[in-house]
Design a protein around this motif. Structure first.
Motif, PDB file in Angstrom:
ATOM      1  N   UNK A   1       0.815  -1.210   0.000  1.00  0.00           N
ATOM      2  CA  UNK A   1       0.000   0.000   0.000  1.00  0.00           C
ATOM      3  C   UNK A   1       0.844   1.253   0.000  1.00  0.00           C
ATOM      4  N   UNK A   2       0.584   2.126  -0.964  1.00  0.00           N
ATOM      5  CA  UNK A   2       1.363   3.364  -1.042  1.00  0.00           C
ATOM      6  C   UNK A   2       0.913   4.401  -0.011  1.00  0.00           C
ATOM      7  N   UNK A   3      -0.207   4.120   0.652  1.00  0.00           N
ATOM      8  CA  UNK A   3      -0.639   4.964   1.772  1.00  0.00           C
ATOM      9  C   UNK A   3      -0.615   4.132   3.049  1.00  0.00           C
ATOM     10  N   UNK A   4       0.297   3.177   3.082  1.00  0.00           N
ATOM     11  CA  UNK A   4       0.393   2.235   4.196  1.00  0.00           C
ATOM     12  C   UNK A   4       0.769   2.944   5.489  1.00  0.00           C
ATOM     13  N   UNK A   5       0.298   2.392   6.589  1.00  0.00           N
ATOM     14  CA  UNK A   5       0.645   2.951   7.895  1.00  0.00           C
ATOM     15  C   UNK A   5       1.974   2.381   8.394  1.00  0.00           C
ATOM     16  N   UNK A   6       2.426   1.286   7.792  1.00  0.00           N
ATOM     17  CA  UNK A   6       3.670   0.640   8.225  1.00  0.00           C
ATOM     18  C   UNK A   6       4.601   0.500   7.024  1.00  0.00           C
ATOM     19  N   UNK A   7       5.778   1.101   7.133  1.00  0.00           N
ATOM     20  CA  UNK A   7       6.800   0.973   6.091  1.00  0.00           C
ATOM     21  C   UNK A   7       7.903   0.058   6.602  1.00  0.00           C
ATOM     22  N   UNK A   8       8.200  -0.977   5.831  1.00  0.00           N
ATOM     23  CA  UNK A   8       9.277  -1.900   6.182  1.00  0.00           C
ATOM     24  C   UNK A   8      10.336  -1.814   5.093  1.00  0.00           C
ATOM     25  N   UNK A   9      11.559  -1.504   5.489  1.00  0.00           N
ATOM     26  CA  UNK A   9      12.699  -1.511   4.572  1.00  0.00           C
ATOM     27  C   UNK A   9      13.588  -2.674   4.992  1.00  0.00           C
ATOM     28  N   UNK A  10      13.862  -3.565   4.025  1.00  0.00           N
ATOM     29  CA  UNK A  10      14.791  -4.666   4.285  1.00  0.00           C
ATOM     30  C   UNK A  10      16.067  -4.421   3.499  1.00  0.00           C
ATOM     31  N   UNK A  11      17.199  -4.537   4.180  1.00  0.00           N
ATOM     32  CA  UNK A  11      18.493  -4.590   3.516  1.00  0.00           C
ATOM     33  C   UNK A  11      18.844  -6.067   3.467  1.00  0.00           C
ATOM     34  N   UNK A  12      18.966  -6.604   2.255  1.00  0.00           N
ATOM     35  CA  UNK A  12      19.179  -8.032   2.126  1.00  0.00           C
ATOM     36  C   UNK A  12      20.247  -8.410   1.122  1.00  0.00           C
TER      37      UNK A  12
END
Length: 171
Positions: free
Chosen positions: A16-27
């Motif tokens: 969701x581009x209006x998401x309440x939760x942003x998760x960034x993974x460095x992998x």
């Protein structure tokens, strides 16, 4: 001091581009811990849908993983044909078979123009994108994979812990 990894135009995002939760993974595509986190992250995306915006950034640990850099370049080369997530998933789902030749097999399987893939794989701009992701991780205090940031804050824990925290916070 570490910097919050701000999400930008160059990032690969899903959800969701209006998401309440942003998760960034460095992998790292060859990291066994990233491979173990992959199905859990898929489950998180399935469970929380548009409540989550998921971003993947390359953090290839080249000294430890022989194919980490070329796998990251392969995902970025696939992105040029609008197939980043297909290549991302294919690499993690076939992590045990990772090799230079196998990346070309995956490119074919997901329907890429393989000649263009070859050109993009070795392009200076592809290498620069991977290096930029890596440097962003270093600036944000990443020193291993997978590393997660939730709404800009470093998350201390693995994918299982992330799932548990998200379940608690959305109840």
């Amino acid at each position: 001091m570490s910097l919050k990894p701000a999400i930008g135009q160059a990032d690969h995002k899903q959800g969701g581009h209006k998401a309440s939760i942003e998760i960034v993974e460095y992998g790292d595509y060859q990291c066994p811990y990233c491979g173990a986190a992959y199905p859990i992250l898929k489950q998180i995306e399935d469970t929380f849908g548009d409540q989550i915006l998921f971003v993947f950034r390359n953090f290839p640990l080249q000294e430890a993983h022989r194919f980490a850099m070329v796998a990251a370049q392969a995902a970025e080369a696939a992105a040029r044909q609008d197939k980043f997530w297909e290549m991302h998933d294919a690499i993690f789902e076939n992590q045990q078979q990772l090799s230079d030749a196998y990346l070309f097999s995956l490119a074919e399987q997901i329907g890429l123009d393989v000649d263009q893939f070859q050109i993009d794989l070795e392009a200076e701009s592809t290498v620069k994108k991977v290096e930029d992701d890596f440097e962003s991780g270093v600036r944000s205090g990443v020193n291993g994979t997978p590393s997660f940031f939730v709404n800009g804050q470093k998350f201390d824990g693995g994918a299982e812990d992330l799932m548990a925290m998200l379940k608690e916070s959305t109840q």
